[in-house]
Write an enzyme that holds these catalytic residues in place. Structure first.
Site, PDB file in Angstrom:
ATOM      1  N   VAL A  72       0.686  -1.286   0.272  1.00 11.23           N
ATOM      2  CA  VAL A  72      -0.508   0.099   0.083  1.00 11.23           C
ATOM      3  C   VAL A  72       1.345   1.367  -0.113  1.00 11.23           C
ATOM      4  O   VAL A  72       0.189   2.146  -0.489  1.00 11.23           O
ATOM      5  CB  VAL A  72      -1.408   0.584   1.130  1.00 11.23           C
ATOM      6  CG1 VAL A  72      -1.409   0.967   1.401  1.00 11.23           C
ATOM      7  CG2 VAL A  72      -1.227  -1.093   1.403  1.00 11.23           C
ATOM      8  N   ALA A  73       2.072   0.945   0.494  1.00  8.81           N
ATOM      9  CA  ALA A  73       3.015   2.655   1.132  1.00  8.81           C
ATOM     10  C   ALA A  73       3.525   2.574  -0.625  1.00  8.81           C
ATOM     11  O   ALA A  73       3.843   4.041  -0.746  1.00  8.81           O
ATOM     12  CB  ALA A  73       3.662   2.563   2.033  1.00  8.81           C
TER      13      ALA A  73
ATOM     14  N   ASP B 136       0.123  35.501 -36.828  1.00  4.19           N
ATOM     15  CA  ASP B 136      -0.980  36.577 -37.758  1.00  4.19           C
ATOM     16  C   ASP B 136      -0.416  37.866 -37.032  1.00  4.19           C
ATOM     17  O   ASP B 136      -0.532  38.304 -35.849  1.00  4.19           O
ATOM     18  CB  ASP B 136      -2.055  36.625 -37.148  1.00  4.19           C
ATOM     19  CG  ASP B 136      -2.206  34.827 -38.405  1.00  4.19           C
ATOM     20  OD1 ASP B 136      -1.781  34.604 -39.079  1.00  4.19           O
ATOM     21  OD2 ASP B 136      -4.086  34.969 -38.329  1.00  4.19           O
TER      22      ASP B 136
ATOM     23  N   ASN C 114      -1.712   8.955   2.402  1.00  2.00           N
ATOM     24  CA  ASN C 114      -0.986   9.480   1.298  1.00  2.00           C
ATOM     25  C   ASN C 114      -2.397   9.643   0.514  1.00  2.00           C
ATOM     26  O   ASN C 114      -1.746  10.822  -0.393  1.00  2.00           O
ATOM     27  CB  ASN C 114      -1.012   7.195   0.482  1.00  2.00           C
ATOM     28  CG  ASN C 114      -0.152   6.663   0.659  1.00  2.00           C
ATOM     29  OD1 ASN C 114       1.062   7.405   1.187  1.00  2.00           O
ATOM     30  ND2 ASN C 114       0.350   5.913  -0.096  1.00  2.00           N
TER      31      ASN C 114
ATOM     32  N   ASP D 120      -0.756  13.539   3.209  1.00  2.00           N
ATOM     33  CA  ASP D 120      -0.219  13.620   2.197  1.00  2.00           C
ATOM     34  C   ASP D 120      -1.300  14.339   0.458  1.00  2.00           C
ATOM     35  O   ASP D 120      -0.436  16.020   0.436  1.00  2.00           O
ATOM     36  CB  ASP D 120       0.535  12.691   1.348  1.00  2.00           C
ATOM     37  CG  ASP D 120       1.568  12.460   1.958  1.00  2.00           C
ATOM     38  OD1 ASP D 120       2.062  12.838   2.885  1.00  2.00           O
ATOM     39  OD2 ASP D 120       2.539  11.704   1.520  1.00  2.00           O
TER      40      ASP D 120
END
Ligand code: ATP
Length: 932
Positions: free
Chosen positions: A297-298, A344, A758, A762
Site C-alpha cells: 500500500v505504501a 498573425d 497517502n 499528503d
C-alpha cells in the site's frame, strides 16, 4: 405564433419558403417574433447525448489498477482475520479489511466527484466556445449567439462559417459548402438558391438548402432558417459534437504508466518479503504478511492521479480568466514547452481598429482626419497649384471612394452612441472614409445594384464586385452597362491593371506610372500603414460566375488608401517577456513586407534591416533551403495560408515547439500541424476554432504569452507535488521494511494508516501546492524540453534524498520509542504507542516538507508567508485531523492508534522538524555551492 408544419423545403421556391416560414427575407423577424419562436422551439443546440451513466462513471473508478490492488490487500487482510477467528474460536471483526474497503469506496467517490466536476468545468468552457452568427432582425444586421436562432431567422453566411441551423437558401454568391459531417463527402458542394428540386432528391444533392454542422468553404449566402436544434439533420444523427476534448495529457498517461509500474513493483516486493519470511522465520509468517501488505500500500501514490487531474482542470480555469480557452487538455502541458510563437499581425499584434489615413491617386494626395469608425472628419487634399490638375485629382478621388464603399461587405452602424463596424475591419475603414468624402452610404447602396462578386481570398489577396451603377454618368462611366470594382493588395492588383484613371477617363498605364505607384505604396507601407489598391473595369455583359482568374484582368487603376492599424499597447511588453523566456516570436502576415517590418520593428520582433521573407521567396525555396533560413527570419510577409504550414513544419524539423495562430479557413492545416494551434475567438472562423488546441477570447498575442506562463506554472507545480508525494512514499516503505529487520515485534503502520497518509495528510497539502502562485522567475528560464522526464533536473535524486532522511529520522525514533514505550507501563499508555509515534512523525514531517518544498532556491522564511493561504489551511487542518486520530476515542479505535503523552508528541514533532531543516539546509548548501 408558430410556423406551419414543415414541407420538404428544397421542393419550394424561395418566395414560398418565406411565406411558409412567415418571415421577411429583407427585414428578418422582429425581436418579438423571434422571442415567441424561441419560447416555442427552444434553444438551437444539440442535446448532449447520454454518454456514460453516473453509475458507470462511478464503476469506472474501480478499473484503476491501484484500487484493485487495495481491494486485494483488503481481501487478504480480511482473510487473515477470519482465519485467526476460526483458529481461536472467537469473533474478530476484520477491521482493517473493512476500513480499506471504505477507503476504496471513498476514493472511488472522490474520483467520481472529481471526474464529473472536471467534465462540468469543460462543458462550461464548451459553452463559452459557442459561436456567434449574423442574422437580419428588425431590418438590421445583428450578431447573436447561435443558440438563439429560430426558424424564420434570416441567417447570413460567409467564408469559414460553420452553419448553425438547417435552412433554405435565399441568396448564394459563389457559395461552396463542405458537407462531410452529413454526407462524408470532403469536396465542397456549390450551392444554388434559384433551384427547386424534386421530392426524391437525396440529401447530398439538395443544392438549394444548407445544413447545420456543415462549413462554408467559399462565398457568401443568405439563408431562411427552417430547422434548429435537435430537429436539424445533424440533430437527427447527433452524437453531439464535442467542442472540448478531454483526452488525457502525456503527463497523465505517463503517471498512469508509473502507477502501473509501482503496483507491479509492490507485488514483487510482497513476494520477496513473504518468500524471505517463509525461508528464514516461518514462525513470524503472519508478521511478514502484514509487513508486505503495508509495503504494497505504501509504495503506490494513491492520491497522485486525482491531484494531477484537479491541477490541470484548475489550470484551464485560470487560463480562461486570462482569456485563453483550452480546447484540448494536453495543450496545458505543451504550453510550458513552447519555443516559438508564430503570430498573425492583423488583430493579434495590432488592434484591428482600422482608420484610413492617406489617399493617393495619380493627381491627388490627401490626408484623412478623424478617429475610429466615426465618419466625422475630412479629407485634406494637397492639390497641385494648377486648378485643372487639381480637378482631375478630385474626380479620381471621388471614384476611388466610391469603389471602396461599393466593393465592401461591412456595415457601419451606430450603437449605444458609438460607431462600430460589422464585418471585416479593413473594409469597414472604407465606409467612414466615403462619408468623410461626401457620400451618403444608404443612397449609394440604392444606386449600385450588386449582381455578382468574387469574394476576398487570402491567396488572391483581392476582392471584386460587379453590378450596375445608376449614377455612372456622374463619373464619366456612362458607356458601360456593368461595372466591376476591385480592391486588394496594391502590387497584385496593379499587376492586373492595363490602364490608369486620369480625371474622368481611363488611359493606358505606362512604366513610369507603375513605378510611381509602387513607390507610393512603399512610402505608405514604411510608415506601418496597411495599404489597399483600388481599381475598376467596365463590362458590356456580366462575366461568368467564379471566373475571377480571367475577369480580374485589364483593370483601370484608381489609387491607394493607407490604413492605420496601431499595434496593441500590451504586445511590446509581451514580446519582451517572450524573449527573456527563451521564446521566439515570429510574425507571419498576408500584409506587405514594409508594413510588416515597420510594425514588427516597433514591437521588438525584429531589428531594422533584418531580412523579411515573402510568399514569393517561399514559393521558390526548397524545404532544405527553408530549414536553413527558418531559425533566423522573424518576419514573413505576403504569405498565403499554405506557406504557414511549410513554416511550421520547417520549425518543427529544427526541434522547435511551435504555437501558430490563424483565423481563416485555410489556416486550419497549419493549426493542426502546430504543437499548439491557436484560433482567434473574435475574428476566427468556426473551422479554425475547431482545428485549434486553444482559442484566444480576445484575439490578443499577449494572451498567448499569458497562457504560456500559466502552462509553465502548472508544470512546475505538478513537479513540486510529485516530489512531495513520492518522497513521502519512499520514507514510508523504508520505515515499514526496517521494523522486522531491526527486530521489532510488530508492523509500525497498518494499511489503513498508510492510506490515510497517502490520501489525506499528503493529499490535502499536495492539492494546496497545486495552486501555488508562479514564481516571478518562471518566465526567465528557457522552455521545458518536452522530451525531458518529469523527474529530470535533479528531481529524482531529491525524492530519494528526502525519502531517505524521512526514513532515517523515523527509524531512529522508532527504535528508541520501541524500547522506551515497552519499558514504561501505565494504564492508558499501552505498548503499541511506538507505532503511533511512527505514524505521527511521518505525517507531521510531511507538513514541514510541504512548507519547505514550495521553493527550490528560496528559504521558507524568505517566501511571503500568506502567498498560498490554502497551504497554511491544509497544514493546520491535517495536523488537527492527525491529532483527532489519536485523541478522539472512536477514531483511535478505528485507526488502531494509541494515546501518546505530551512528551512523546513533542518528540514526534521534533523529529518531524528535522526533515524541514534538512530541505532548508540543502537550499543553503546549493546556494553556497553555486556562488563558489
Ligand atoms: P494577417 O495574416 O497578419 O492577419 P492580413 O490580414 O494582412 O494579415 P490577409 O487578410 O491575408 O492578411 O490580407 C492580405 C492582404 O490582402 C492585405 O494586406 C490587403 O492588401 C488585402 N486585403 C485584406 N483584406 C481585404 C479585403 N477585405 N478586400 C480586399 N483586399 C484585402
Amino acid at each position: 405564433m408558430t410556423v406551419s408544419s414543415s414541407p420538404a423545403w428544397y421542393t419550394l421556391d424561395r418566395q414560398d419558403t418565406a411565406v411558409h416560414l412567415q418571415t421577411d427575407p429583407n427585414r428578418g423577424l422582429t425581436t418579438e417574433q423571434a422571442e415567441q419562436r424561441y419560447d416555442y422551439y427552444g434553444p438551437n443546440e444539440l442535446k448532449e447525448t447520454q454518454g456514460r451513466s453516473k453509475f458507470q462513471i462511478f464503476l469506472d473508478q474501480f478499473r484503476n489498477v491501484m484500487l484493485i490492488m487495495l481491494i486485494v490487500v483488503a481481501l487478504i487482510s480480511g482473510g487473515l482475520d477470519v482465519y485467526e477467528a476460526w483458529a481461536s474460536h472467537t469473533f474478530i471483526f476484520p477491521k482493517d479489511a473493512a476500513a480499506i474497503l471504505v477507503v476504496v469506496v471513498l476514493n472511488g467517490l472522490l474520483g467520481y466527484v472529481q471526474e464529473t466536476r472536471a467534465e462540468a468545468a469543460l462543458a462550461a468552457l464548451k459553452n463559452m466556445a459557442t459561436s456567434k452568427v449574423r442574422v437580419i432582425r428588425d431590418g438590421r444586421i445583428a450578431e447573436i449567439d447561435s443558440v438563439e436562432l429560430v426558424p424564420g431567422d434570416v441567417l447570413l453566411l460567409e467564408t469559414g462559417v460553420k452553419i448553425a441551423a438547417d435552412g433554405r437558401l435565399w441568396e448564394a454568391v459563389n457559395l461552396q459548402v463542405r458537407e462531410a459531417t452529413l454526407t462524408g463527402e470532403a469536396q465542397g458542394v456549390i450551392k444554388d438558391a434559384g433551384l427547386e428540386l424534386p421530392e426524391d432528391t437525396v440529401l447530398g444533392d439538395r443544392l438549394n438548402v444548407v445544413y447545420a454542422g456543415t462549413e462554408v468553404t467559399q462565398g457568401r449566402g443568405t439563408v431562411l432558417v427552417t430547422h434548429t436544434g435537435m430537429s436539424t439533420e445533424l440533430g437527427k444523427i447527433a452524437t453531439a459534437l464535442q467542442a472540448v476534448e478531454t483526452e488525457p495529457t502525456p503527463l497523465q498517461k505517463r503517471m498512469t504508466e508509473l502507477g502501473n509500474k509501482l503496483v507491479f513493483g509492490s507485488l514483487v516486493l510482497v513476494a520477496l518479503v513473504i518468500g524471505a519470511g517463509l525461508i528464514f522465520r516461518p514462525d513470524l509468517f503472519r508478521q511478514f504478511v502484514e509487513v508486505s501488505l503495508s509495503m504494497a500500500v505504501a509504495v503506490v501514490p494513491e492520491g497522485l492521479p486525482a491531484v494531477i487531474t484537479v491541477t490541470l482542470a484548475l489550470g484551464t480555469q485560470r487560463m480562461v480568466k486570462r482569456n485563453a480557452l483550452i480546447r484540448r487538455l494536453p495543450a496545458v502541458e505543451t504550453l510550458g514547452s513552447i519555443t516559438t510563437i508564430c503570430s498573425d499581425k492583423t488583430g493579434t499584434l495590432t488592434q484591428n481598429k482600422m482608420v484610413v489615413q492617406a489617399i493617393r491617386t495619380l493627381h491627388n494626395q490627401a490626408n484623412v482626419t478623424g478617429t475610429g469608425y466615426d465618419p466625422n472628419g475630412e479629407l485634406q487634399s494637397h492639390p497641385p497649384s494648377d486648378p485643372h490638375v487639381a480637378s482631375l485629382g478630385l474626380a479620381e478621388q471621388r471614384l476611388l471612394l466610391l469603389a471602396g464603399a461599393v466593393c465592401n461587405d461591412a456595415v457601419l452602424q451606430k450603437e449605444a452612441g458609438e460607431w462600430i463596424v460589422l464585418g471585416d475591419p479593413t473594409e469597414g475603414a472604407l465606409l467612414p472614409l466615403a462619408v468623410k468624402g461626401g457620400f451618403d452610404l444608404a443612397q449609394l447602396h440604392q444606386e449600385f445594384e450588386r449582381l455578382e462578386e468574387f469574394p476576398f481570398c487570402a491567396d488572391r489577396k483581392r476582392m471584386s464586385v460587379i453590378g450596375t451603377l445608376g449614377t455612372a454618368s456622374d463619373y464619366g462611366l456612362d458607356s458601360a452597362p456593368y461595372l466591376m470594382f476591385t480592391k486588394g493588395s496594391p502590387e497584385l492588383t496593379l499587376e492586373c491593371c492595363t490602364q490608369i484613371q486620369l480625371g474622368g477617363a481611363a488611359q493606358l498605364i505606362n512604366p513610369g506610372q507603375r513605378a510611381m505607384i509602387l513607390a507610393q505604396n512603399d512610402q505608405l507601407a514604411k510608415q506601418g500603414l496597411r495599404v489597399l489598391g483600388l481599381a475598376y473595369r467596365a463590362w458590356s455583359e456580366l462575366p461568368p460566375p467564379a471566373s475571377e482568374a480571367e475577369s480580374e484582368q485589364n483593370l483601370v487603376w484608381l489609387g491607394l488608401v493607407g490604413i492605420l492599424d496601431p499595434p496593441r499597447p500590451e504586445v511590446k511588453a509581451a514580446v519582451e517577456k517572450c524573449l527573456t523566456a527563451g521564446i521566439r516570436p515570429i510574425m507571419i502576415t498576408g500584409d506587405h513586407q514594409l508594413t510588416a517590418q515597420a510594425i514588427a520593428t516597433s514591437l521588438g520582433i525584429c531589428q531594422a534591416g533584418d531580412y523579411v521573407l515573402t510568399g514569393r521567396d517561399l514559393a521558390k525555396m526548397t524545404a532544405a533551403e527553408l530549414d536553413q533560413r527558418v531559425m533566423e527570419v522573424n518576419v514573413y510577409a505576403r504569405v498565403s495560408p499554405e506557406h504557414k504550414l511549410q513554416i511550421v513544419q520547417a520549425l518543427q524539423r529544427q526541434g522547435q515547439v511551435v504555437a501558430m495562430t490563424g483565423d481563416g479557413v485555410n489556416d486550419a492545416p497549419a493549426l493542426k500541424q502546430a504543437d499548439i494551434g491557436v484560433a482567434m475567438g473574435i475574428t476566427g472562423t468556426d473551422v479554425t476554432k475547431e482545428a485549434s488546441d486553444m482559442v484566444l477570447l480576445d484575439d490578443n498575442f499577449a494572451t498567448i504569452v499569458a497562457a504560456t506562463e500559466e502552462g509553465r506554472v502548472i508544470y512546475s507545480n505538478i513537479r513540486r507535488f510529485i516530489k512531495y508525494i513520492l518522497g513521502s512514499n519512499i520514507g514510508e516503505v523504508l520505515t515499514i521494511a526496517a521494523a522486522p529487520i531491526i527486530g521489532l515485534g510488530g508492523v509500525p503502520l497498518s494499511p489503513l494508516q498508510i492510506l490515510w497518509m497517502n490520501l489525506v495528510t499528503d493529499g490535502l497539502p499536495a492539492l494546496a501546492l497545486a495552486v501555488e502562485p508562479g514564481s516571478p522567475g518562471v518566465m526567465q528560464v528557457p522552455p521545458i524540453n518536452p522530451k525531458e522526464s518529469i523527474f529530470a533536473r535533479g528531481m529524482g535524486s531529491y525524492m530519494v534524498r528526502v525519502g531517505l532522511v524521512l526514513a532515517i529520522v523515523t527509524i531512529a525514533m522508532m527504535a528508541w520509542a520501541y524500547g522506551f514505550t515497552n519499558t514504561v507501563t501505565s494504564d492508558i499508555l499501552s505498548p503499541k504507542r511506538w507505532a503511533t509515534m511512527v505514524f505521527t512523525t511521518l505525517c507531521i514531517a510531511q507538513m514541514g516538507h510541504a512548507l519547505a518544498v514550495r521553493s527550490t532556491s528560496k528559504l521558507t522564511l524568505e517566501l511571503p508567508l500568506f502567498s498560498n493561504p490554502y497551504l497554511l489551511l491544509s497544514l493546520f487542518l491535517t495536523t488537527v485531523l492527525q491529532l483527532c486520530l489519536i485523541y478522539v476515542p472512536f477514531l483511535r479505535e478505528f485507526f488502531n492508534t494509541q494515546i501518546i503523552s505530551g512528551q512523546e508528541l513533542l518528540i514526534c514533532f521534533g523529529c518531524s522538524a528535522l526533515v524541514f531543516v534538512w530541505v532548508e539546509m540543502e537550499k543553503l548548501v546549493y546556494r553556497y555551492w553555486k556562488r563558489a
